[in-house]
Structures are given as C-alpha cells and as structure tokens.
Design a protein around this motif. Structure first.
Motif, PDB file in Angstrom:
ATOM      1  N   GLY A  31      -2.495   7.788   3.641  1.00 39.07           N
ATOM      2  CA  GLY A  31      -3.404   6.818   4.234  1.00 39.07           C
ATOM      3  C   GLY A  31      -2.605   5.493   4.846  1.00 39.07           C
ATOM      4  O   GLY A  31      -1.843   5.941   5.434  1.00 39.07           O
ATOM      5  N   LYS A  32      -3.333   4.338   4.834  1.00 39.33           N
ATOM      6  CA  LYS A  32      -2.832   3.025   5.550  1.00 39.33           C
ATOM      7  C   LYS A  32      -1.351   2.837   4.740  1.00 39.33           C
ATOM      8  O   LYS A  32      -1.076   3.124   3.388  1.00 39.33           O
ATOM      9  CB  LYS A  32      -3.582   2.056   5.269  1.00 39.33           C
ATOM     10  N   TRP A  58       0.550  -8.077   7.109  1.00 42.85           N
ATOM     11  CA  TRP A  58       0.929  -6.539   6.718  1.00 42.85           C
ATOM     12  C   TRP A  58       2.248  -6.326   7.725  1.00 42.85           C
ATOM     13  O   TRP A  58       2.169  -6.293   8.841  1.00 42.85           O
ATOM     14  CB  TRP A  58      -0.122  -5.614   6.840  1.00 42.85           C
ATOM     15  N   SER A 114      -9.050  -5.419   8.131  1.00 42.21           N
ATOM     16  CA  SER A 114      -9.614  -4.109   7.599  1.00 42.21           C
ATOM     17  C   SER A 114      -8.289  -3.150   7.603  1.00 42.21           C
ATOM     18  O   SER A 114      -7.574  -3.055   8.595  1.00 42.21           O
ATOM     19  CB  SER A 114     -10.832  -3.638   8.445  1.00 42.21           C
ATOM     20  N   PRO A 115      -8.231  -2.136   6.678  1.00 44.27           N
ATOM     21  CA  PRO A 115      -9.162  -1.976   5.518  1.00 44.27           C
ATOM     22  C   PRO A 115      -8.931  -2.828   4.298  1.00 44.27           C
ATOM     23  O   PRO A 115      -9.568  -2.402   3.309  1.00 44.27           O
ATOM     24  CB  PRO A 115      -8.987  -0.239   5.291  1.00 44.27           C
ATOM     25  N   TRP A 116      -8.096  -3.361   4.158  1.00 47.10           N
ATOM     26  CA  TRP A 116      -7.413  -4.123   3.052  1.00 47.10           C
ATOM     27  C   TRP A 116      -8.518  -5.236   2.662  1.00 47.10           C
ATOM     28  O   TRP A 116      -8.554  -5.520   1.489  1.00 47.10           O
ATOM     29  CB  TRP A 116      -6.211  -4.720   3.275  1.00 47.10           C
ATOM     30  N   SER A 117      -9.005  -6.003   3.432  1.00 52.98           N
ATOM     31  CA  SER A 117      -9.731  -7.436   3.317  1.00 52.98           C
ATOM     32  C   SER A 117      -8.823  -8.681   2.392  1.00 52.98           C
ATOM     33  O   SER A 117      -7.415  -8.129   2.387  1.00 52.98           O
ATOM     34  CB  SER A 117     -10.684  -7.021   2.592  1.00 52.98           C
ATOM     35  N   ASP A 139       0.840  -1.124  -0.057  1.00 52.73           N
ATOM     36  CA  ASP A 139       0.116  -0.061  -0.065  1.00 52.73           C
ATOM     37  C   ASP A 139       0.794   1.225   0.069  1.00 52.73           C
ATOM     38  O   ASP A 139       1.338   1.792   1.025  1.00 52.73           O
ATOM     39  CB  ASP A 139      -0.825   0.069   1.471  1.00 52.73           C
ATOM     40  N   ARG A 177      -4.719  -3.352  -4.524  1.00 52.03           N
ATOM     41  CA  ARG A 177      -5.825  -3.816  -4.310  1.00 52.03           C
ATOM     42  C   ARG A 177      -5.435  -5.357  -5.106  1.00 52.03           C
ATOM     43  O   ARG A 177      -6.548  -6.243  -5.167  1.00 52.03           O
ATOM     44  CB  ARG A 177      -7.080  -3.417  -4.941  1.00 52.03           C
TER      45      ARG A 177
END
Length: 179
Positions: A74-75, A145, A131-134, A30, A51
């Motif tokens: 963001g993340k 991660w 979350s938030p990746w799924s 990410d 994604r």
C-alpha cells in the motif's frame, strides 16, 4: 535553653516522557518503524502501527535522528515532529531530511557521511492530514510524509536528520589566543 528543629522532607519525583530541556519526538511510518537517536535504538509503543504516533524522548542536544521505515504494502511514508516544553516545533519531516533506499554501515551515527549517489533530500509525499492517512496523534500539522523520490519502488527507506547548531563563542585574551 537553645534548641534545634530538625525538619525531614520526603519527596517523590516522577519523570515525564522527556526531562527538562529535552524534546518529545512524535512519529509514525507506514508500516514498521525503528527509531535511533545518536546511533541508539529507541524503544516505544506503536512502532508497528502507522495509525498511532510513537512518543520518544529526544535530548535537546541530539546529533542525529534516524528512522528506518519498512512498507508491507500500500502507501509509504515517514511522518514525525519534535516539540519543546512550550509545544513549539523544533523539527518536522520535510525536505531537510536525507533518505536512502540502501542501509549503509553507521547511517544512524553522528559521524556518518552521506554519499550523494545513495542519499537524497526527503521527497515530500504530502502534508500531515492528507488522504489516506488523515491526522495522527499530536504530530505537527507542519510535518510532511516523506520517502525517497522513487517512492513506489522501495519497500524500506532509511531517513536521517542532523540538526545544525549555531553556537556563539565570545572570548578575550590579552596576548595570543588559538581557537
């Protein structure tokens, strides 16, 4: 009367993502990722889309797998796993990886020595699927991660994994042997 039969066989061989005895690395980050295997940058689709997983052939005898990840807001996180032909995990991102906020010369190379003041164990942010990746592609559920410990403070990290291969030497000698 003797005869000979000549048989001509023409075959087409198609290579898959990985050759026999090689692995398939499935990875994402990410946001923007660059992957190196033993110091060589590896091209792949999806390196700029967290994604999607990128699939990269990984030799089974690799010395260093290195991933540079750039966050653009963001993340943050790096997520990866490698699988053998049987689909078994041979590596996942976790605390066994080393990460740094500083890019040092040769960090993607097998002979690089990590200094304790700039390199640390990969800090686990969360399991694959959190979350938030799924869930992303076929990356192992056992992958995590990871980032550096102060993961909110750095926009780019450099993470590397150097496997430890255990080999057995069996030898015999009737006089003098040096190994």
């Amino acid at each position: 009367m003797s005869g000979f039969i000549v048989l001509v066989v023409v075959a087409t061989i198609t290579a898959s993502v990985a050759a026999e005895d090689d692995y398939v690395l499935r990875a994402t980050c990410d946001n923007k990722m660059t992957v190196y295997v033993d110091g060589v940058e590896m091209p792949a689709d999806g390196l700029t889309d967290w994604r999607k997983e990128s699939q990269i052939p990984l030799p089974s005898d690799f010395k260093v797998l290195a991933i540079k990840c750039e966050d653009v807001g963001g993340k943050v996180g790096v997520l990866a796993s490698a699988h053998n032909d049987a689909g078994e995990d041979v590596l996942v991102t976790d605390g066994s990886w080393s990460c740094s906020k500083e890019e040092e010369e040769g960090w993607t190379e097998p002979g690089f020595r990590e200094s304790s003041d700039t390199w640390e164990a990969g800090d686990v942010i969360g399991k694959h699927g959190v979350s938030p990746w799924s869930k992303i592609g076929q990356i192992s559920d056992d992958a995590n991660w990871i980032w550096t410990k102060n993961w909110k403070a750095w926009e780019t990290v450099y993470c590397r994994y150097a496997p430890v291969y255990i080999n057995t030497l069996r030898a015999t000698c009737d006089n003098k042997m040096t190994v």
